[in-house]
Design a protein around this motif. Structure first.
Motif, PDB file in Angstrom:
ATOM      1  N   THR A   1      24.584  10.958  37.423  1.00 11.05           N
ATOM      2  CA  THR A   1      25.432  11.410  36.314  1.00 11.05           C
ATOM      3  C   THR A   1      24.693  11.306  34.990  1.00 11.05           C
ATOM      4  O   THR A   1      24.809  12.182  34.127  1.00 11.05           O
ATOM      5  N   ILE A   2      23.893  10.253  34.828  1.00  7.78           N
ATOM      6  CA  ILE A   2      23.105  10.106  33.606  1.00  7.78           C
ATOM      7  C   ILE A   2      22.120  11.272  33.473  1.00  7.78           C
ATOM      8  O   ILE A   2      21.943  11.839  32.397  1.00  7.78           O
ATOM      9  N   GLU A   3      21.546  11.656  34.605  1.00 10.04           N
ATOM     10  CA  GLU A   3      20.623  12.795  34.618  1.00 10.04           C
ATOM     11  C   GLU A   3      21.368  14.102  34.316  1.00 10.04           C
ATOM     12  O   GLU A   3      20.879  14.946  33.565  1.00 10.04           O
ATOM     13  N   LYS A   4      22.551  14.245  34.899  1.00  9.24           N
ATOM     14  CA  LYS A   4      23.369  15.441  34.633  1.00  9.24           C
ATOM     15  C   LYS A   4      23.711  15.534  33.149  1.00  9.24           C
ATOM     16  O   LYS A   4      23.660  16.608  32.548  1.00  9.24           O
ATOM     17  N   ALA A   5      24.058  14.395  32.546  1.00 10.87           N
ATOM     18  CA  ALA A   5      24.396  14.361  31.122  1.00 10.87           C
ATOM     19  C   ALA A   5      23.181  14.776  30.280  1.00 10.87           C
ATOM     20  O   ALA A   5      23.320  15.454  29.264  1.00 10.87           O
ATOM     21  N   ARG A   6      21.997  14.372  30.747  1.00  9.31           N
ATOM     22  CA  ARG A   6      20.782  14.735  30.014  1.00  9.31           C
ATOM     23  C   ARG A   6      20.539  16.241  30.107  1.00  9.31           C
ATOM     24  O   ARG A   6      20.294  16.904  29.104  1.00  9.31           O
ATOM     25  N   LEU A   7      20.655  16.769  31.332  1.00  9.94           N
ATOM     26  CA  LEU A   7      20.372  18.187  31.553  1.00  9.94           C
ATOM     27  C   LEU A   7      21.440  19.108  30.966  1.00  9.94           C
ATOM     28  O   LEU A   7      21.123  20.078  30.298  1.00  9.94           O
ATOM     29  N   GLU A   8      22.712  18.782  31.229  1.00 10.90           N
ATOM     30  CA  GLU A   8      23.782  19.699  30.833  1.00 10.90           C
ATOM     31  C   GLU A   8      24.305  19.456  29.431  1.00 10.90           C
ATOM     32  O   GLU A   8      24.763  20.377  28.762  1.00 10.90           O
ATOM     33  N   LEU A   9      24.260  18.198  28.977  1.00  7.81           N
ATOM     34  CA  LEU A   9      24.912  17.864  27.708  1.00  7.81           C
ATOM     35  C   LEU A   9      23.935  17.425  26.624  1.00  7.81           C
ATOM     36  O   LEU A   9      24.359  17.069  25.531  1.00  7.81           O
ATOM     37  N   ASN A  10      22.635  17.436  26.928  1.00  6.63           N
ATOM     38  CA  ASN A  10      21.625  16.968  25.967  1.00  6.63           C
ATOM     39  C   ASN A  10      21.842  15.513  25.562  1.00  6.63           C
ATOM     40  O   ASN A  10      21.610  15.132  24.427  1.00  6.63           O
ATOM     41  N   GLU A  11      22.323  14.710  26.490  1.00  7.19           N
ATOM     42  CA  GLU A  11      22.586  13.302  26.181  1.00  7.19           C
ATOM     43  C   GLU A  11      21.297  12.504  26.331  1.00  7.19           C
ATOM     44  O   GLU A  11      20.687  12.513  27.385  1.00  7.19           O
TER      45      GLU A  11
END
Length: 334
Positions: free
Chosen positions: A14-24
Motif C-alpha cells: 500500500t505504501i508503494e501504491k501511495a507512492r505510485l498513484e498518489l505521489n506520496e
C-alpha cells in the motif's frame, strides 16, 4: 521516526501504491502537511475544526498530494458543514434519523474489499421507505459511514466503490429526488469529502433514472462522470470491473445475499435494533462538537452533552445559539 508513525500499519504494497498513484513521499510528508496547514490563514471565513497531521493527510491523499487542491477540499469540507448545520447537528450513529437509515441498510457496506482493496458500499434504492427515511437522513448516514471508514488509512489510499441497485425503484420514489437534494448529495460526496471513489455503478436503472442522471450531469466533474457506469441489467459489464467473488448474489456474485443490518450492527453495536433512544455513542463527530483546542488536548474525544452546541464550542460564531438549537430540517421532503 515521525513520518513512519503517519504511515503506521500500512502494508509495504500500500505504501508503494501511495507512492505510485498518489505521489506520496514519506520523506516530505510533514512538509506537505504543513504547507496545507499554512494555507488555512487564507480562509478566515471558515472554522477549521480539525487540523492535526493525520486529518490533513487524508485530504492530500484524496487529491494526489496536490497541495492547493487538497487545501481546497479541506476548506470545502468544513464549509459544507458550516452551511448545512442541521445535517451535522447530532452527527452520530445513534441520532434517530441516522440510526433508522443505517438499520434500513442505507448504506450497506460489504465486509470484504474488492481486488483493488477498495471498500464496497451498496444502496438498494427500492428499500427506501419514504415515510420512514428522509433523503437527508440517508445522506447523513452515508456521510457518517464514510467518516468512520476513512479513519482506515488503507481506504484513504485504495478508496471506495459505490453500487446502486435501482431494481423496483418506482417513479413515485424517483419523483422525490429533486435537483436541489441531489445537488446537496453531490456537493457532500464529490466536492467536500476526502475519499477516492473508484467507481459508481448503476445497476437495473429504469428510464427515469437515466433522465435524472442527465439532469445532474452538469454538477459532476469530468473525473466523476468517467467513473459512473450505467450497467442496466448487464451484470457481465459489472463483473469486468468488480469480480463476482467480491459481490453478493443480488449482483450475480458468489457471496450470500446482503444482510441489511450488517453495517448498522457494526456501527451501533449489539443493541442496534433497539428503537428506543440509544445511549452508547460509537462514533462522536469531534469535528463538529469540539473546538480544535480540545482536540490537541484529548486524544480520544468524549461525547459532549447535546445542549452544548457548536457555538459554545467557540467555533461558528456567526449563528445565534437559539437558531442552531431549533433549526428547521434543511429540506422538507414530504
Amino acid at each position: 521516526a515521525e513520518m513512519t508513525h503517519l504511515q503506521a500499519g500500512l502494508s509495504p504494497e500500500t505504501i508503494e501504491k501511495a507512492r505510485l498513484e498518489l505521489n506520496e513521499n514519506p520523506d516530505i510528508l510533514h512538509q506537505d502537511i504543513q504547507q496545507v496547514r499554512d494555507m488555512i490563514i487564507t480562509r478566515p471565513d471558515i472554522g477549521f475544526l480539525r487540523t492535526d497531521d493525520a486529518f490533513i493527510l487524508r485530504f492530500l491523499r484524496a487529491r494526489k498530494f496536490h497541495q492547493t487542491e487538497a487545501f481546497r477540499l479541506l476548506a470545502q469540507y468544513f464549509q459544507y458543514r458550516q452551511l448545512n448545520l442541521d445535517m451535522f447537528k447530532n452527527f452520530k450513529a445513534d441520532d434517530p434519523g441516522i440510526k433508522r437509515a443505517l438499520t434500513d441498510g442505507f448504506p450497506g457496506v460489504l465486509e470484504n474489499r474488492d481486488h483493488c482493496g477498495r471498500k464496497i458500499l451498496l444502496l438498494f434504492a427500492a428499500n427506501w421507505d419514504q415515510s420512514r427515511n428522509s433523503f437527508i437522513d440517508i445522506l447523513r448516514a452515508i456521510l457518517l459511514s464514510l467518516e468512520v471508514l476513512i479513519e482506515d488509512q488503507e481506504l484513504q489510499i485504495n478508496g471506495f466503490i459505490l453500487i446502486i441497485d435501482w431494481s423496483n425503484f418506482s417513479f413515485k420514489q424517483a419523483s422525490k429526488l429533486t435537483p436541489s437534494i441531489l445537488k446537496l448529495a453531490i456537493e457532500g460526496l464529490q466536492d467536500s469529502f476526502p475519499a477516492r471513489f473508484g467507481g459508481v455503478h448503476f445497476v437495473n436503472q429504469p428510464w427515469y433514472i437515466h433522465a435524472l442522471y442527465t439532469l445532474i450531469k452538469p454538477f459532476l466533474k469530468d473525473k466523476t462522470r468517467k467513473r459512473i457506469f450505467l450497467h442496466g441489467n448487464n451484470l457481465n459489464s459489472l463483473h469486468q470491473l468488480i469480480h463476482p467473488e467480491c459481490l453478493p448474489s443480488e449482483f450475480g456474485g458468489t457471496l450470500p445475499p446482503y444482510d441489511m443490518g450488517t453495517w448498522a450492527r457494526t456501527l451501533l453495536g449489539p443493541d442496534y435494533s433497539d428503537e428506543n433512544e440509544y445511549t452508547h455513542t460509537s462514533y462522536n463527530a469531534m469535528h463538529v462538537k469540539h473546538a480544535s483546542s480540545n482536540l490537541e488536548r484529548e486524544a480520544s474525544p468524549k461525547p459532549m452533552k447535546r445542549s452544548q452546541s457548536v457555538v459554545e464550542a467557540g467555533t461558528l460564531k456567526h449563528e445565534d445559539q437559539g437558531e442552531i438549537e431549533n433549526t428547521q430540517p434543511l429540506l422538507a421532503l414530504d
